[in-house]
Every structure is written in structure tokens, then in C-alpha cells.
Motif scaffolding. Sequence first.
Motif, PDB file in Angstrom:
ATOM      1  N   LEU A 266     -33.914  56.759  35.037  1.00 57.07           N
ATOM      2  CA  LEU A 266     -32.744  57.311  34.354  1.00 57.07           C
ATOM      3  C   LEU A 266     -32.007  56.214  33.586  1.00 57.07           C
ATOM      4  CD1 LEU A 266     -30.751  59.582  33.703  1.00 57.07           C
ATOM      5  CD2 LEU A 266     -29.608  59.065  35.872  1.00 57.07           C
TER       6      LEU A 266
ATOM      7  N   LYS B 148     -22.288  58.532  29.190  1.00 53.67           N
ATOM      8  CA  LYS B 148     -23.292  57.871  30.034  1.00 53.67           C
ATOM      9  C   LYS B 148     -22.662  57.413  31.351  1.00 53.67           C
ATOM     10  CE  LYS B 148     -26.550  57.745  26.819  1.00 53.67           C
ATOM     11  NZ  LYS B 148     -27.303  58.957  26.683  1.00 53.67           N
TER      12      LYS B 148
ATOM     13  N   VAL C  64     -23.951  61.345  39.337  1.00 54.92           N
ATOM     14  CA  VAL C  64     -25.049  60.971  40.239  1.00 54.92           C
ATOM     15  C   VAL C  64     -24.486  60.400  41.540  1.00 54.92           C
ATOM     16  CG1 VAL C  64     -27.014  59.402  40.562  1.00 54.92           C
ATOM     17  CG2 VAL C  64     -26.733  60.632  38.398  1.00 54.92           C
TER      18      VAL C  64
ATOM     19  N   VAL D  40     -30.609  63.808  39.263  1.00 53.06           N
ATOM     20  CA  VAL D  40     -31.235  62.735  38.481  1.00 53.06           C
ATOM     21  C   VAL D  40     -32.331  63.307  37.576  1.00 53.06           C
ATOM     22  CG1 VAL D  40     -32.641  60.638  38.647  1.00 53.06           C
ATOM     23  CG2 VAL D  40     -30.627  60.894  40.082  1.00 53.06           C
TER      24      VAL D  40
ATOM     25  N   TYR E 172     -30.761  64.899  34.509  1.00 55.81           N
ATOM     26  CA  TYR E 172     -30.305  63.931  33.515  1.00 55.81           C
ATOM     27  C   TYR E 172     -31.461  63.164  32.875  1.00 55.81           C
ATOM     28  CZ  TYR E 172     -25.503  64.963  34.597  1.00 55.81           C
ATOM     29  OH  TYR E 172     -24.304  65.616  34.741  1.00 55.81           O
ATOM     30  N   ILE E 173     -32.562  62.982  33.587  1.00 56.73           N
ATOM     31  CA  ILE E 173     -33.755  62.367  32.991  1.00 56.73           C
ATOM     32  C   ILE E 173     -34.270  63.260  31.860  1.00 56.73           C
ATOM     33  CG2 ILE E 173     -36.211  61.910  33.408  1.00 56.73           C
ATOM     34  CD1 ILE E 173     -35.373  60.652  36.090  1.00 56.73           C
TER      35      ILE E 173
ATOM     36  N   GLU F  40     -31.841  63.040  28.889  1.00 57.17           N
ATOM     37  CA  GLU F  40     -31.986  61.778  28.151  1.00 57.17           C
ATOM     38  C   GLU F  40     -33.276  61.787  27.327  1.00 57.17           C
ATOM     39  OE1 GLU F  40     -29.744  59.326  27.828  1.00 57.17           O
ATOM     40  OE2 GLU F  40     -28.390  60.435  29.119  1.00 57.17           O
TER      41      GLU F  40
END
Length: 153
Positions: free
Chosen positions: A26, A59, A66, A87, A90-91, A94
Motif C-alpha cells: 500500500l 493519503k 488503516v 488495506v 485502498y490497494i 491506489e
Amino acid sequence: MGGLNLEYLEVAHLYLFGGVKFLHLLLLLMGLDILTGIVKAIKNGNLWSRKSLFGYARKLLVLIVVITANIIDQVLSLNGTLTFATVLFYIANEALSIVENMAQLGVLVPQQLAEKLKVIETQSEERFTNEILTELTGKNVDKELKDKKDGAQ
């Protein structure tokens, strides 16, 4: 020895990031997103825009989410499930942002993916704008727009 008690640091580490799977991935993707975003901003001539500052703040807020998910996970003894799901979300976010930046920089992106990104981008920009207007005016802008559309038909 009256210095710092390392036991407290271990407990803090456990509750903040202890055992978070894929956290390094991440963080790497966040860095790549920032890098591709900066290149895109240089290309578009708006490197020091407010949008980029909000992006950097976002960010940091992701990391706070998290951390919060990890604390809840620890307190409820969920064995990392909530944090892992957070996580992974959000991975994916991104990764999509990186692909979107690359597409805007002229890097070839599969056509179907580029079309999906345009739809997502348009919807998120409209939603974000409406949320700000609702917050500033105290009126539900989304509802008013829907009512106008329904009245025009």
C-alpha cells in the motif's frame, strides 16, 4: 536506566501497524500514485494546485483509517480480517489511480479499463462537488438536481 521504555513502543507498534498484511505494498502504491500525479501535474502545468495538496492529505487520512481499522481489529479480536480488507480496498484504489494517471499521461491502457475510469472519475467529481455544495449551503444539492430532472421529464 531512566530512559524510554521499549515495551510501550512495542504495544504502540502493535496497535498502530502490527501485523498489517500488505501495508508495504500500500505504501509503495501510494508513493507511485504521488509520483505519477506529480508527473501529470507537471504535464498539465498545475504542480502546486490545491487538488494536489488535498491528495497528499487524503493519503495521510488513508493511513489513519488503516490504523483505526487495526485498532478495532485488535480490540474485537478479528485476527486481522478488518485491517486486511481495509488495506486491500485502498490497494485497489491506489492501483486504479495510478492507471488513471498513466492513461492521462498517454501511456496505453486497455480501452475498456480507460472507459470505466472515465465513468468513475465523472461520477466521483460530481459527487464530491455536490457534497461540498451541500455542506456550504445546507441544502441537499443531489436531491434538488434529481427533482429538477424529474420535473423536466
